[in-house]
Design a protein around this motif. Structure first.
Motif, PDB file in Angstrom:
ATOM      1  N   PRO A  77      30.040  36.737   9.021  1.00 59.80           N
ATOM      2  CA  PRO A  77      30.815  37.702   9.821  1.00 59.80           C
ATOM      3  C   PRO A  77      30.101  38.183  11.081  1.00 59.80           C
ATOM      4  CG  PRO A  77      31.021  38.213   7.489  1.00 59.80           C
ATOM      5  CD  PRO A  77      29.990  37.125   7.595  1.00 59.80           C
ATOM      6  N   LYS A  78      28.760  38.286  11.030  1.00 56.95           N
ATOM      7  CA  LYS A  78      28.052  38.795  12.215  1.00 56.95           C
ATOM      8  C   LYS A  78      28.134  37.829  13.391  1.00 56.95           C
ATOM      9  CE  LYS A  78      23.507  36.946  10.914  1.00 56.95           C
ATOM     10  NZ  LYS A  78      22.093  37.299  10.642  1.00 56.95           N
ATOM     11  N   PHE A  79      28.396  36.542  13.136  1.00 55.92           N
ATOM     12  CA  PHE A  79      28.532  35.574  14.214  1.00 55.92           C
ATOM     13  C   PHE A  79      29.933  35.559  14.806  1.00 55.92           C
ATOM     14  CE2 PHE A  79      25.015  32.968  12.011  1.00 55.92           C
ATOM     15  CZ  PHE A  79      24.039  33.677  12.703  1.00 55.92           C
ATOM     16  N   VAL A  80      30.889  36.189  14.136  1.00 61.81           N
ATOM     17  CA  VAL A  80      32.269  36.227  14.624  1.00 61.81           C
ATOM     18  C   VAL A  80      32.483  37.401  15.565  1.00 61.81           C
ATOM     19  CG1 VAL A  80      34.689  36.482  13.920  1.00 61.81           C
ATOM     20  CG2 VAL A  80      33.135  35.045  12.582  1.00 61.81           C
ATOM     21  N   THR A  81      31.808  38.510  15.297  1.00 61.89           N
ATOM     22  CA  THR A  81      32.031  39.750  16.047  1.00 61.89           C
ATOM     23  C   THR A  81      31.942  39.586  17.567  1.00 61.89           C
ATOM     24  OG1 THR A  81      31.207  41.027  14.162  1.00 61.89           O
ATOM     25  CG2 THR A  81      31.264  42.135  16.294  1.00 61.89           C
ATOM     26  N   PRO A  82      30.957  38.840  18.125  1.00 58.35           N
ATOM     27  CA  PRO A  82      30.888  38.731  19.591  1.00 58.35           C
ATOM     28  C   PRO A  82      32.090  38.029  20.229  1.00 58.35           C
ATOM     29  CG  PRO A  82      28.797  38.100  18.587  1.00 58.35           C
ATOM     30  CD  PRO A  82      29.780  38.212  17.486  1.00 58.35           C
ATOM     31  N   TYR A  83      32.872  37.303  19.446  1.00 61.53           N
ATOM     32  CA  TYR A  83      33.995  36.551  20.004  1.00 61.53           C
ATOM     33  C   TYR A  83      35.320  37.313  19.890  1.00 61.53           C
ATOM     34  CZ  TYR A  83      30.721  32.671  20.037  1.00 61.53           C
ATOM     35  OH  TYR A  83      29.634  31.872  20.280  1.00 61.53           O
ATOM     36  N   ARG A  84      35.269  38.544  19.407  1.00 64.19           N
ATOM     37  CA  ARG A  84      36.485  39.357  19.358  1.00 64.19           C
ATOM     38  C   ARG A  84      36.726  39.934  20.744  1.00 64.19           C
ATOM     39  NH1 ARG A  84      35.112  43.543  16.298  1.00 64.19           N
ATOM     40  NH2 ARG A  84      35.133  42.331  14.377  1.00 64.19           N
ATOM     41  N   ARG A  88      34.889  46.286  19.620  1.00 67.17           N
ATOM     42  CA  ARG A  88      34.845  47.051  18.375  1.00 67.17           C
ATOM     43  C   ARG A  88      36.063  47.944  18.195  1.00 67.17           C
ATOM     44  NH1 ARG A  88      28.611  49.193  17.511  1.00 67.17           N
ATOM     45  NH2 ARG A  88      27.626  47.130  17.383  1.00 67.17           N
ATOM     46  N   ARG A  89      36.587  48.470  19.291  1.00 66.25           N
ATOM     47  CA  ARG A  89      37.686  49.428  19.181  1.00 66.25           C
ATOM     48  C   ARG A  89      39.029  48.752  18.996  1.00 66.25           C
ATOM     49  NH1 ARG A  89      36.288  54.684  22.838  1.00 66.25           N
ATOM     50  NH2 ARG A  89      34.072  54.752  22.377  1.00 66.25           N
ATOM     51  N   ALA A  95      43.202  40.035  15.587  1.00 61.04           N
ATOM     52  CA  ALA A  95      42.083  39.846  16.506  1.00 61.04           C
ATOM     53  C   ALA A  95      40.924  39.133  15.824  1.00 61.04           C
ATOM     54  CB  ALA A  95      41.624  41.196  17.058  1.00 61.04           C
ATOM     55  N   ASP A  96      40.701  39.439  14.546  1.00 66.16           N
ATOM     56  CA  ASP A  96      39.636  38.766  13.799  1.00 66.16           C
ATOM     57  C   ASP A  96      39.946  37.286  13.623  1.00 66.16           C
ATOM     58  OD1 ASP A  96      38.144  41.035  13.566  1.00 66.16           O
ATOM     59  OD2 ASP A  96      38.811  41.527  11.540  1.00 66.16           O
ATOM     60  N   ALA A  97      41.195  36.958  13.317  1.00 68.05           N
ATOM     61  CA  ALA A  97      41.579  35.548  13.161  1.00 68.05           C
ATOM     62  C   ALA A  97      41.385  34.778  14.465  1.00 68.05           C
ATOM     63  CB  ALA A  97      43.030  35.453  12.687  1.00 68.05           C
TER      64      ALA A  97
END
Length: 338
Positions: A77-84, A88-89, A95-97
């Motif tokens: 999951p930590k590798f997916v966060t930068p591509y959202r 964060r808000r 958006a996660d998909a």
């Protein structure tokens, strides 16, 4: 155009699906797919690359989608966060998909190995055993806390807690006798459970030739060997032993810039259970090294003299992780240290 890449945000009951074509345009956007309809939706697609976060149920879905002809990639999951894109808000399932769909296309992305049924069954043995061990520790600490209310302060050592609690059991007033007696009985029951699961793990280790070869390494016993097999299989997801050691969190963190290397503490980024097994095995290796003359023992003592006890322990654990990867990846081609 055909769908080439699909990102799925996993959940318990409602899933989000985001699929794109060869030019990157969304072709399949489903923000809410019921659990019973997900398999049918994905099975109806032509073979494509499917990305999912490595979480509860991910390996089950990966096996199902692979059986339907798809290529499945699991991402931390930590590798997916930068591509959202919404940051964060703007976090939501859709958006996660979309972020997973984008992350899985990166050429240098690191993926989590998909476990088969045998690996997950083996890992369940370790998870259940560790749960019983934690319950036993919590129960012993509860006994220590309750007895301290009567002025009986016991040390941390488990054997001492059992012995002293039994000795003072008859002197406890009222319901205290019943409560502490029941807790001691629960500790005995948990001891039996842990012993039973130790036997299960021993049986698994003796039945697997790869585990027997791993156990030839110093500091790697039945528990560590079977856990390694359950976690990484043959180690094909890692290009080298250092990458595996880094995945376990046994290498120092870096904050380097301007050509100046700044190394910190070990990252502790991987599975804490497997890392703790390797560290405990490393402590045993270092304790026995004083009476041995082999190359690994001499190296371990030199590191301890130069860098101190705990850094030597972590260095031995990292070396064992690298050699374990080589044993699994190369098999008989890897020469074990003499």
């Amino acid at each position: 155009m055909a769908i080439l890449t699909v990102g799925i945000d996993l959940a318990k009951n409602v899933f989000a699906v985001h699929g794109i074509n060869e030019v990157g345009k969304p072709e399949l956007v489903r923000p809410a797919v019921a659990r019973e309809k997900l398999h049918g939706l994905i099975a109806a697609l032509p073979p494509c690359v499917i990305g999912m976060e490595a979480c509860s149920g991910a390996h089950h879905w990966a096996r199902l989608f692979t059986a339907s002809g798809h290529t499945v990639r699991l991402i931390a999951p930590k590798f997916v966060t930068p591509y959202r894109m919404s940051g964060r808000r703007g976090k939501n399932d859709a958006a996660d998909a979309a972020a997973i769909c984008e992350a899985v296309q990166r050429p240098h992305m690191r993926f989590v190995p998909v476990k088969n049924l045998a690996q997950q069954s083996q890992l369940m043995l370790h998870r259940a055993r560790q749960g019983f061990v934690e319950q036993r520790t919590a129960t012993l600490n509860r006994i220590r806390g309750l007895l301290s209310e009567f002025g009986i302060v016991l040390p941390l050592k488990a054997a001492t807690v059992r012995r002293r609690a039994c000795e003072c059991l008859e002197d406890l007033p009222g319901w205290a006798n019943t409560v502490v007696g029941d807790l001691l009985s629960e500790v005995s029951h948990l001891d039996e459970r842990v012993t039973q699961y130790d036997q299960h793990i021993r049986q698994e280790a003796r039945a697997d030739t790869r585990a027997k070869r791993l156990m030839q390494l110093g500091g790697v016993g039945e528990t560590t060997a079977t856990c390694l097999l359950a976690m990484i299989g043959n180690g094909h997801e890692f290009d080298c032993g250092r990458q595996f050691a880094a995945w376990l969190g046994l290498v120092p963190g870096q904050y380097s810039s301007g050509g100046k290397a700044r190394l910190g503490r070990i990252t502790k980024a991987g599975d804490p259970y497997l890392r703790s097994l390797l560290v405990m095995g490393a402590r045993a290796v270092l304790a026995a090294a004083k009476n041995k003359t082999d190359s690994v023992s001499r190296w371990a003592l030199a590191v301890q003299e130069r860098r101190g006890y705990w850094k030597a322990v972590v260095a031995i654990a990292a070396k064992n992780a690298r050699m374990a990867w080589a044993v699994l990846r190369r098999g008989e081609d890897f020469a074990l240290p003499a």
